[in-house]
Design a protein around this motif. Sequence first.
Motif, PDB file in Angstrom:
ATOM      1  N   VAL A  21       1.317  14.736   8.751  1.00  0.00           N
ATOM      2  CA  VAL A  21       2.005  13.495   8.359  1.00  0.00           C
ATOM      3  C   VAL A  21       1.196  12.746   7.325  1.00  0.00           C
ATOM      4  O   VAL A  21       1.717  12.218   6.346  1.00  0.00           O
ATOM      5  N   LEU A  22      -0.171  12.693   7.563  1.00  0.00           N
ATOM      6  CA  LEU A  22      -0.988  11.872   6.693  1.00  0.00           C
ATOM      7  C   LEU A  22      -1.238  12.517   5.339  1.00  0.00           C
ATOM      8  O   LEU A  22      -1.392  11.805   4.349  1.00  0.00           O
ATOM      9  N   LEU A 105       9.066   6.984  -1.316  1.00  0.00           N
ATOM     10  CA  LEU A 105       9.332   5.909  -0.342  1.00  0.00           C
ATOM     11  C   LEU A 105       8.326   4.758  -0.420  1.00  0.00           C
ATOM     12  O   LEU A 105       8.376   3.837   0.382  1.00  0.00           O
ATOM     13  N   ASN A 106       7.379   4.819  -1.368  1.00  0.00           N
ATOM     14  CA  ASN A 106       6.366   3.761  -1.439  1.00  0.00           C
ATOM     15  C   ASN A 106       6.961   2.466  -1.984  1.00  0.00           C
ATOM     16  O   ASN A 106       6.342   1.782  -2.787  1.00  0.00           O
ATOM     17  N   ARG A 107       8.165   2.170  -1.612  1.00  0.00           N
ATOM     18  CA  ARG A 107       8.797   0.937  -2.093  1.00  0.00           C
ATOM     19  C   ARG A 107       9.290   0.102  -0.915  1.00  0.00           C
ATOM     20  O   ARG A 107      10.209  -0.667  -1.018  1.00  0.00           O
ATOM     21  N   LEU A 108       8.614   0.289   0.224  1.00  0.00           N
ATOM     22  CA  LEU A 108       9.077  -0.384   1.444  1.00  0.00           C
ATOM     23  C   LEU A 108       8.878  -1.894   1.387  1.00  0.00           C
ATOM     24  O   LEU A 108       9.459  -2.638   2.151  1.00  0.00           O
ATOM     25  N   LYS A 109       7.996  -2.343   0.451  1.00  0.00           N
ATOM     26  CA  LYS A 109       7.634  -3.741   0.447  1.00  0.00           C
ATOM     27  C   LYS A 109       8.803  -4.624  -0.018  1.00  0.00           C
ATOM     28  O   LYS A 109       9.062  -5.681   0.554  1.00  0.00           O
TER      29      LYS A 109
ATOM     30  N   GLN B 608       0.325  -5.300   4.105  1.00  0.00           N
ATOM     31  CA  GLN B 608       1.716  -4.924   3.860  1.00  0.00           C
ATOM     32  C   GLN B 608       1.814  -4.380   2.448  1.00  0.00           C
ATOM     33  O   GLN B 608       2.335  -5.022   1.543  1.00  0.00           O
ATOM     34  N   SER B 609       1.307  -3.135   2.258  1.00  0.00           N
ATOM     35  CA  SER B 609       1.266  -2.579   0.905  1.00  0.00           C
ATOM     36  C   SER B 609       2.605  -2.027   0.476  1.00  0.00           C
ATOM     37  O   SER B 609       2.900  -1.912  -0.693  1.00  0.00           O
ATOM     38  N   GLY B 610       3.433  -1.650   1.457  1.00  0.00           N
ATOM     39  CA  GLY B 610       4.705  -1.038   1.117  1.00  0.00           C
ATOM     40  C   GLY B 610       4.614   0.476   0.976  1.00  0.00           C
ATOM     41  O   GLY B 610       5.615   1.139   0.696  1.00  0.00           O
ATOM     42  N   GLN B 611       3.385   1.021   1.198  1.00  0.00           N
ATOM     43  CA  GLN B 611       3.250   2.475   1.070  1.00  0.00           C
ATOM     44  C   GLN B 611       3.397   3.133   2.426  1.00  0.00           C
ATOM     45  O   GLN B 611       2.770   2.722   3.393  1.00  0.00           O
ATOM     46  N   LEU B 612       4.233   4.133   2.474  1.00  0.00           N
ATOM     47  CA  LEU B 612       4.507   4.801   3.735  1.00  0.00           C
ATOM     48  C   LEU B 612       3.251   5.376   4.358  1.00  0.00           C
ATOM     49  O   LEU B 612       2.993   5.208   5.550  1.00  0.00           O
ATOM     50  N   GLY B 613       2.432   5.983   3.498  1.00  0.00           N
ATOM     51  CA  GLY B 613       1.217   6.643   3.993  1.00  0.00           C
ATOM     52  C   GLY B 613       0.302   5.683   4.698  1.00  0.00           C
ATOM     53  O   GLY B 613      -0.214   5.972   5.786  1.00  0.00           O
ATOM     54  N   VAL B 616       1.599   4.715   8.128  1.00  0.00           N
ATOM     55  CA  VAL B 616       1.393   5.768   9.116  1.00  0.00           C
ATOM     56  C   VAL B 616      -0.070   5.819   9.529  1.00  0.00           C
ATOM     57  O   VAL B 616      -0.401   5.909  10.720  1.00  0.00           O
ATOM     58  N   LEU B 617      -0.927   5.685   8.536  1.00  0.00           N
ATOM     59  CA  LEU B 617      -2.362   5.713   8.840  1.00  0.00           C
ATOM     60  C   LEU B 617      -2.728   4.589   9.789  1.00  0.00           C
ATOM     61  O   LEU B 617      -3.443   4.768  10.779  1.00  0.00           O
ATOM     62  N   VAL B 620      -1.563   5.294  13.255  1.00  0.00           N
ATOM     63  CA  VAL B 620      -2.418   6.278  13.917  1.00  0.00           C
ATOM     64  C   VAL B 620      -3.733   5.639  14.344  1.00  0.00           C
ATOM     65  O   VAL B 620      -4.197   5.803  15.486  1.00  0.00           O
TER      66      VAL B 620
END
Lengths: 110, 635
Positions: A21-22, A105-109, B608-613, B616-617, B620
């Motif tokens: 995942v990471l 997907l790095n646009r969640l903000k 709250q960076s907006g990055q999925l990774g 998840v990190l 975890v």
Amino acid sequence: MEIKWYIFLGITLFVTGIAGVLTRRNSIIVLMSVELMLNSVNLILVAFSKMHLSDRKNAFVVNVAMDGQSFAFFIMVVGAVEVCIGLAIILMYFRNTRSVDINFLNRLKN
Amino acid sequence: MNTIYLIPLFPFLAFLFNNLLRKRLPKFVSSFVGSIAVLISFGISAMVFNAVGSPQFQLFETSYFNLFSFDNYTIDFGYRIDQLTSVLILAVTGIGFLIQIFSGPFMNGESKERFAIFSAFLNLLITSMLLFVMGSNLMVMFFGWAGMSLATFFLMGFKKNDNNTKSATKLFLLNLAGDMALLLGIIWILTDYHTLSVSKLFYGGNALFLTLTPSEGFLTGVSILFLFSALIKSAQFPFFFWVSETVTSPVPATALIQSVTVVSAGAILLIRCSLLFSLSPTMLTFTAAIGSITLILGALIALNQNDIKKLLAFSTVSQLGFVFIGIGVGAFSQALLFAIIHAVSKTLLILSAGIFVQVSGRTKDIRKSGTIFRKLKAGFIPFLAGCVALGCIPPFSGFIAINEILNAAFAKNIFIYLISISGLILTVAYLIRIVALFFKGGNEKEIEIRYNANSSSTIVMTFFILAILALSIGWINIPEVIKPGTNYFSSFLEPVLSVSEKFVKTKSKNVGEEKILLLISAIIVLASVIFSWFYFRKQKGQEKKSRFSTLLNNAFYANRIWDAFVLRPVKKTSQFFEKTIDLKIIEGSVNGVGKAVIYSSRQFRLLQSGQLGSYVLLMVLGTVLFFVIYLFVLQ
């Protein structure tokens, strides 16, 4: 077989899933890693359930041990549903962007 | 007797009426209401006085409602009528009434709203004094005491300008300090004796102060608190400057403040609680010493003033010194008589000085416009009468009262006697100086006559009554050496004061000695009258300004000393508390909480960076942290 081997295997699978995942950027592989984590938990649940079922003297313990197995089924169902939805989302993304890169997907903000 | 609750009520209703309807009432209505209310009180007071004078009089106490009660203390609102009260209510309502009707024509220049307010606050002052005098327990007395501070504040700030507001505020704060001291003393008495009733504490053979002898510390503490409060109210030594600041208020208000209400209240408190002071002789001596200092200082300052209102203010201070000496040597009834004589004659002097100020075009300088004032017989003759009464010229009232105080001082302490004698000489000197300057006149050409005081018959009538009273009131207490059995005043008050006077009387009366003392003081007064008359007549118009007279002219710079040593430290402390404690610590901690939340949320927001990774990190890591805590820390 002793319970500890099941636990070792479960931990290994779980850590592998986390690492997947990471580190991976392909979203299908990320989805697979999530499934791997779910299944490692399933494995451990079933292993503990089996261990307690071998001790048949205590009715309460037997009852509780059966819960582990039913949880395993639930988790399988949830996992299957999750894969369905996840794959559908990935498919939509793929249609829009012609890639399955998770960094999209790095646009969640916002 | 059952109508005594009306005595303070009527002036209070007049206060409410005039104050609430001040925009609607024409001047004559507010003046009429203001004075008629006091007149009704005076009528009731006269009936009360009459009833008290009858031989079958019993002590009369009422209780109207419960003020507050807690634990097992209950404090009622009620009045007490005894000999002392009956004399005082008569004096307060009488003089109050005369001042009210005087202020009608005198304050004619004000607008009708201001006039109504002025009349209302005069009535508030009278109400407070009546409440103080009549209170059946110390708490009711305290209400009157504090009400006087309030009314004085309003009256001093009546003429609106920055300077007046400042000095009124200063005086109010000073008075408030005195009020707090009194309240502390009252609370101390309440905690030790579980009652505040004046009768139970101070009067009768089984007064609580006699049966349950108070401890040394209690006695000293309470009497210091009471004395502190009384010294502030009566403008005695360390606080004597404030009276000279009341000159900023209109003349009738000055007269009321300096005669029968505020400054007398301090002395009356001491006389009311005389048992408390009689039990500690040191405090009595201390009171006499303070009185002596004030007497000499006030008279010296008055001798060097040219502003007539200030001069009379310092004269008040020094005369109150006599009263305090009288209390200090244990001559309570004589001190009270002197206070009343002083009140009447000082009212007369201040009111007629008000005419002088109006005549002389508000210069207030006694070196100018004496001739014009002398021509105004209606103002000048009452002024002379006031000087005669206050200057203790035999055989008028002042002399009779002062003689008794001097006798008591001689019996108690020879130093206090000598100081009193020199104070008497100084008193005569400054009064004669005013009169001499008036006769010398000045360059009147600069001055226009603004006001014809002869025209108002009300003012003439007021002056006439006051002058008769001022000259003759002392004869109600002719000393026994002249004619036995004629000291009506002392014997009238005896039931009230006998308990405490028992403690202070040291020597038995020696008739021969008293005759000699009477003669001595008469000769001294007459000699100083003659001497100072010729001295001040001969004196050139512009006297050389020596350093000492400048010092006296500025009242020993008492105001500045007070500013430097009391006001400035207090100001500094309060600034310290404002700047450091309040702004930095209290407000800082309140604001700091908000600031900390804002700061920390700004830091957490970075997560709250907006990055999925990274999400998840974090998840975890959180899980791992949870496991670590669960498995290793909590086990």
